[in-house]
Structure formats: structure tokens, C-alpha cells
Design a protein around this motif. Structure first.
Motif, short mmCIF file in Angstrom:
data_model
loop_
_atom_site.label_atom_id
_atom_site.label_comp_id
_atom_site.label_asym_id
_atom_site.label_seq_id
_atom_site.Cartn_x
_atom_site.Cartn_y
_atom_site.Cartn_z
N LEU A 81 34.36 26.21 38.71
CA LEU A 81 35.56 25.94 37.91
C LEU A 81 36.28 27.23 37.50
CD1 LEU A 81 34.75 22.89 35.62
CD2 LEU A 81 35.78 22.97 37.88
N ILE A 82 35.70 28.37 37.90
CA ILE A 82 36.34 29.68 37.79
C ILE A 82 36.25 30.32 39.16
CG2 ILE A 82 36.29 31.97 36.72
CD1 ILE A 82 34.96 30.75 34.30
N PRO A 83 37.35 30.83 39.71
CA PRO A 83 37.30 31.44 41.05
C PRO A 83 36.35 32.63 41.09
CG PRO A 83 39.57 31.07 40.37
CD PRO A 83 38.73 30.82 39.16
N ASP A 84 35.79 32.91 42.26
CA ASP A 84 34.84 34.01 42.44
C ASP A 84 35.52 35.32 42.84
OD1 ASP A 84 32.52 32.60 41.80
OD2 ASP A 84 32.36 31.79 43.83
N ALA A 85 36.47 35.25 43.76
CA ALA A 85 37.10 36.46 44.29
C ALA A 85 37.84 37.21 43.18
CB ALA A 85 38.07 36.09 45.41
N PRO A 86 37.74 38.54 43.14
CA PRO A 86 38.31 39.33 42.04
C PRO A 86 39.79 39.04 41.76
CG PRO A 86 36.89 40.71 43.36
CD PRO A 86 36.99 39.40 44.09
N ALA A 88 41.63 36.41 42.68
CA ALA A 88 41.80 35.01 42.26
C ALA A 88 41.32 34.83 40.82
CB ALA A 88 41.05 34.08 43.20
N LYS A 89 40.23 35.49 40.47
CA LYS A 89 39.72 35.40 39.10
C LYS A 89 40.69 36.05 38.12
CE LYS A 89 35.32 35.70 38.23
NZ LYS A 89 33.94 36.18 37.99
N ALA A 90 41.27 37.18 38.51
CA ALA A 90 42.26 37.85 37.65
C ALA A 90 43.47 36.94 37.44
CB ALA A 90 42.69 39.17 38.27
N GLU A 91 43.93 36.28 38.51
CA GLU A 91 45.07 35.37 38.38
C GLU A 91 44.70 34.18 37.49
OE1 GLU A 91 48.24 32.87 41.13
OE2 GLU A 91 46.37 33.58 42.01
N PHE A 92 43.48 33.72 37.65
CA PHE A 92 42.98 32.63 36.80
C PHE A 92 43.07 33.01 35.32
CE2 PHE A 92 39.27 31.38 34.30
CZ PHE A 92 39.37 30.00 34.29
N TYR A 93 42.58 34.19 34.98
CA TYR A 93 42.63 34.64 33.58
C TYR A 93 44.08 34.82 33.12
CZ TYR A 93 37.58 35.38 33.36
OH TYR A 93 36.22 35.20 33.35
N GLN A 94 44.92 35.33 34.00
CA GLN A 94 46.33 35.52 33.65
C GLN A 94 46.96 34.20 33.21
OE1 GLN A 94 49.34 37.63 36.29
NE2 GLN A 94 49.93 35.49 36.61
N TRP A 95 46.77 33.16 34.01
CA TRP A 95 47.42 31.88 33.69
C TRP A 95 46.73 31.14 32.56
CZ3 TRP A 95 52.18 31.39 34.69
CH2 TRP A 95 52.74 32.06 35.78
N LEU A 96 45.43 31.31 32.41
CA LEU A 96 44.76 30.71 31.26
C LEU A 96 45.27 31.35 29.98
CD1 LEU A 96 42.68 28.70 30.20
CD2 LEU A 96 40.95 30.51 30.40
N MET A 97 45.45 32.69 29.98
CA MET A 97 45.99 33.37 28.81
C MET A 97 47.43 32.94 28.53
SD MET A 97 43.39 34.97 27.74
CE MET A 97 42.36 33.75 28.57
#
Length: 211
Positions: A81-86, A88-97
Motif C-alpha cells: 500500500l506504499i510504493p517500493d521504488a524510491p 514512486a515512494k517520494a511521489e507517494f509522500y508528496q501527494w499524501l502530504m
């Protein structure tokens, strides 16, 4: 077993989605906002902020909806439920924030104008202003989505759980999420996700508009 202290359609909705999506054992404990139970001495001993939700994991207690979601997903990383690739994970955190610090904050001002002025005459002006600010945030998210099924990395993540919660909250504004082309398609697709459909049924949140 996890215990989630919740109230229907409150900020506990996203963690409830996550728990269901992870398919892990958990129990729910209703915090009755109608009786202001979140401000009771008993609840404040658990969560001194007096807000919902709270997660209890054995002797560990955690509050703040996004933090709970991240904690659960990191404990059960095999569920992806959280991406693994660096990147993709950074983008995930960006949009969650963005969801937590921008869209959610704008919605809170909209729902509680009395917390932002001592002059009741200003309430309507604040609400009107917030309608515009919320629509601007939704437009950015609509553009980000494009034709994608999910917000990040073309996979179902915490961001989608959080987005669906906030869009449910925003469904009463003048230009609601469903009035945006990409959000409309995206939300109707998410409403079919087993975890989201199950939790909304449990919390008696009507998904008819997403059919």
C-alpha cells in the motif's frame, strides 16, 4: 489485535479503509462525537489531542490519521500500500502530504469557520472563500490523475484511501469532486474497491452517487 477508535465519516475513515485493505485482524471502538466523547477524561488519557482517530496496537498508542495509515502499511509492507521504488515512494509522500496539509486543511476551515474568526458575520464569507480554495485543490488533483486509475504509480495506495475520505467530505460543496471529469471516473472506480465498499457499508456511508 489493532483497535481503532473511530466515528463514522470522521478522519478515522482512511485508517479504517487501510485496515480493511490490509486484511488484518482489528476491532473498532466507537467514540461518540454526539456526546463529545472525544473530550472525555477517559479518551484524553489515551489521546490528549481530543481528536479522532486513535490506534492502539498492544501497548503502543498512535494518533493522527495519516500517521496511523503509514504505520499500518509499514508494518504490513508485503501488502504494497506504499510504493517500493524510491521515486514512486517520494511521489507517494508528496501527494499524501498535499492531501493532508492542503485539501484536508481547506476542508476544516470550510466546516468550522467559527474557529477562524470571532465575528459571526464573517462565517458566510469564509465558507464562500473556502469553496473556491477547495475547488482549486481538487482541480490540481484532477489534472494529476489524468486517465490513471490511481493517484500514484498506477497502484492502490494509502493516497487513494485518503483521497476517497476527503472527497466524501467535499461532496456537499458547490463544485464537488464528481463534477471533475477525471475525479468522477476515479472515485466511481474506487467506490467498487472491496475495502472501500465494505467500510462504507459498515459506517453507513451511502455510495449511491458513485454508482
Amino acid at each position: 489485535m489493532y483497535t481503532l477508535f473511530y466515528y463514522p465519516r470522521n478522519a478515522s475513515l482512511a485508517p479504517h479503509f487501510v485496515l480493511k485493505a490490509l486484511d488484518v485482524p482489528f476491532q473498532l471502538e466507537l467514540v461518540d462525537r454526539k456526546k463529545v466523547a472525544q473530550k472525555s477524561a477517559q479518551y484524553l488519557r489515551l489521546n490528549p489531542t481530543g481528536r479522532i482517530p486513535t490506534l492502539v496496537d498492544d501497548d503502543f498508542v498512535l494518533c493522527e490519521s495519516a500517521a496511523i495509515c503509514l504505520y499500518l502499511c509499514e508494518k504490513h509492507s508485503e501488502k504494497n500500500l506504499i510504493p517500493d521504488a524510491p521515486q514512486a515512494k517520494a511521489e507517494f509522500y508528496q501527494w499524501l502530504m498535499y492531501l493532508t496539509s492542503t485539501l484536508q486543511n481547506e476542508l476544516m476551515v470550510y466546516f468550522y469557520p467559527e474557529r477562524h474568526t470571532q465575528n459571526a458575520i464573517m462565517y458566510d464569507d469564509i465558507i464562500k472563500t473556502q469553496q473556491s480554495r477547495i475547488s482549486d485543490a481538487l482541480a490540481i488533483l484532477d489534472q494529476k490523475l489524468g486517465n490513471n486509475s490511481y493517484l500514484v504509480n498506477d497502484q492502490f495506495t494509502v493516497c487513494d484511501c485518503y483521497m476517497f475520505m476527503l472527497c466524501i467530505w467535499a461532496d456537499e460543496i458547490a463544485k464537488p469532486p464528481l463534477s471533475f471529469t477525471n475525479l468522477n471516473r476515479y472515485l466511481k472506480n474506487l467506490a467498487k474497491h472491496p475495502a472501500i465498499a465494505s467500510v462504507c457499508e459498515y459506517e453507513e456511508t451511502d455510495l449511491t452517487i458513485y454508482k
